[in-house]
Design a protein around this motif. Structure first.
Motif, mmCIF file in Angstrom:
data_model
loop_
_atom_site.group_PDB
_atom_site.id
_atom_site.type_symbol
_atom_site.label_atom_id
_atom_site.label_comp_id
_atom_site.label_asym_id
_atom_site.label_seq_id
_atom_site.Cartn_x
_atom_site.Cartn_y
_atom_site.Cartn_z
ATOM 1 N N HIS A 191 12.515 81.364 35.987
ATOM 2 C CA HIS A 191 12.586 80.978 37.207
ATOM 3 C C HIS A 191 11.185 81.448 38.015
ATOM 4 O O HIS A 191 10.836 82.414 37.650
ATOM 5 C CB HIS A 191 14.073 81.296 37.995
ATOM 6 N N VAL A 192 11.043 81.101 39.564
ATOM 7 C CA VAL A 192 10.198 82.011 40.425
ATOM 8 C C VAL A 192 10.905 82.638 41.544
ATOM 9 O O VAL A 192 10.016 83.428 42.294
ATOM 10 C CB VAL A 192 9.157 81.035 40.675
ATOM 11 N N CYS A 193 12.198 82.086 41.796
ATOM 12 C CA CYS A 193 12.604 82.589 43.169
ATOM 13 C C CYS A 193 13.197 83.864 43.017
ATOM 14 O O CYS A 193 13.845 84.170 41.873
ATOM 15 C CB CYS A 193 13.808 81.591 43.530
ATOM 16 N N PRO A 194 12.734 84.800 43.836
ATOM 17 C CA PRO A 194 13.115 86.250 43.807
ATOM 18 C C PRO A 194 14.646 86.453 43.792
ATOM 19 O O PRO A 194 14.992 87.301 42.945
ATOM 20 C CB PRO A 194 12.399 86.837 44.926
ATOM 21 N N TYR A 195 15.318 85.898 44.439
ATOM 22 C CA TYR A 195 16.803 86.112 44.516
ATOM 23 C C TYR A 195 17.206 85.675 43.034
ATOM 24 O O TYR A 195 18.250 86.551 42.516
ATOM 25 C CB TYR A 195 17.390 85.263 45.693
ATOM 26 N N VAL A 196 17.098 84.607 42.627
ATOM 27 C CA VAL A 196 17.507 84.162 41.234
ATOM 28 C C VAL A 196 16.972 85.328 40.180
ATOM 29 O O VAL A 196 17.724 85.481 39.161
ATOM 30 C CB VAL A 196 17.080 82.794 40.929
ATOM 31 N N ARG A 247 7.751 86.689 39.674
ATOM 32 C CA ARG A 247 6.749 85.775 39.307
ATOM 33 C C ARG A 247 5.182 86.232 39.498
ATOM 34 O O ARG A 247 4.576 85.777 38.533
ATOM 35 C CB ARG A 247 6.867 84.421 40.049
ATOM 36 N N GLU A 248 5.115 87.256 40.200
ATOM 37 C CA GLU A 248 3.524 87.826 40.375
ATOM 38 C C GLU A 248 3.120 88.387 38.811
ATOM 39 O O GLU A 248 2.257 88.181 38.460
ATOM 40 C CB GLU A 248 3.463 88.791 41.395
ATOM 41 N N TYR A 262 6.374 75.157 42.456
ATOM 42 C CA TYR A 262 5.775 76.073 41.735
ATOM 43 C C TYR A 262 5.087 75.343 40.546
ATOM 44 O O TYR A 262 3.991 75.343 40.237
ATOM 45 C CB TYR A 262 6.298 77.265 41.540
ATOM 46 N N LEU A 263 5.841 74.620 39.998
ATOM 47 C CA LEU A 263 5.590 73.817 38.765
ATOM 48 C C LEU A 263 4.475 72.538 39.292
ATOM 49 O O LEU A 263 3.412 72.388 38.535
ATOM 50 C CB LEU A 263 6.695 73.128 38.185
#
Length: 232
Positions: free
Chosen positions: A74-79, A88-89, A133-134
């Motif tokens: 995933h890319v969402c920080p909370y998830v 994601r960085e 993001y994708l």
């Protein structure tokens, strides 16, 4: 509690020498031409190496057969925090390093990210963030893994209780079949058969700005069967 999350443990000694040595020994066996690794590498562990480029150079040269699967999920920080995964960085940095090494080697080899929908903590907004993001990175996943509860895991505990046991805070968990279907469709927004679900999800989340003709839109409105600019 974890060696790599939220930050690598100060006592962790990252060393790929034994792994590279085993791969080299396998290559040198009689009648063995190639030894390929298709998945299973932890990119966060690789990036914790003092010299990740050295490892990637030898690994990409001898042990990748055109593509390598890794699991940003995933890319969402909370998830990602609920998953116990790095931000994601770090994945973006790994992608850049991987591409740079392959360019230096004169090889065209790709990364295939393993993605997950509906993990505890992921709502429609999180799924939309991943879809965007994708879109921006130009990756169109053929397969998406929907979260499936597995006994004994932290994620499953959050799924059934709606609570993160690490700090006892509430966690949203999508448990309805249709809700899961909406999140999964968002990650494959480019597929014509997903258009109806994608539009429903975007409207439900109040993201009609992503329905239209602009370069950032995921889908065109109903009645327009042409693909969106980004392929959706």
């Amino acid at each position: 509690r974890q060696c790599l999350f939220p930050q690598p443990c100060k006592n962790l000694q990252v060393d790929h020498e034994e792994f590279l040595s085993i791969l080299k020994q396998l290559r040198e066996l009689p009648k063995v031409k190639k030894v390929f690794v298709r998945s299973g590498l932890r990119y966060d562990y690789i990036m914790s190496d003092k010299n990740p480029t050295r490892f990637l150079r030898e690994f990409c040269k001898y042990n990748v057969s055109g593509q390598l699967k890794v699991a940003p999920e995933h890319v969402c920080p909370y998830v990602l925090d609920r998953m116990g995964k790095p931000r994601r960085e770090l994945y973006d940095a790994f992608v850049a390093r991987y591409q740079q090494v392959n360019e230096q080697l004169g090889l065209k080899q790709y990364l295939i990210p393993y993605l997950m929908s509906s993990h505890p903590g992921s709502d429609l907004n999180a799924a939309i963030e991943l879809a965007c993001y994708l879109r921006d990175t130009g990756f169109y996943p053929e397969q998406v893994q929907d979260f499936y509860p597995t006994p004994g895991t932290l994620s499953t505990c959050m799924y059934y209780t709606g609570i993160d046991p690490r700090d006892m805070t509430p966690v949203f968990a999508e448990t309805t079949p249709h809700g899961k279907e909406l999140q999964r469709a968002l990650l494959q927004w480019f597929r014509p058969d997903k258009k109806k679900l994608v539009i429903e999800a975007l409207k439900k989340a109040g993201r009609e700005d992503l329905i239209g003709y602009g370069p950032k839109c995921l889908v065109r409105p109903y009645g327009d069967s042409r693909p969106a600019p980004q392929g959706g």
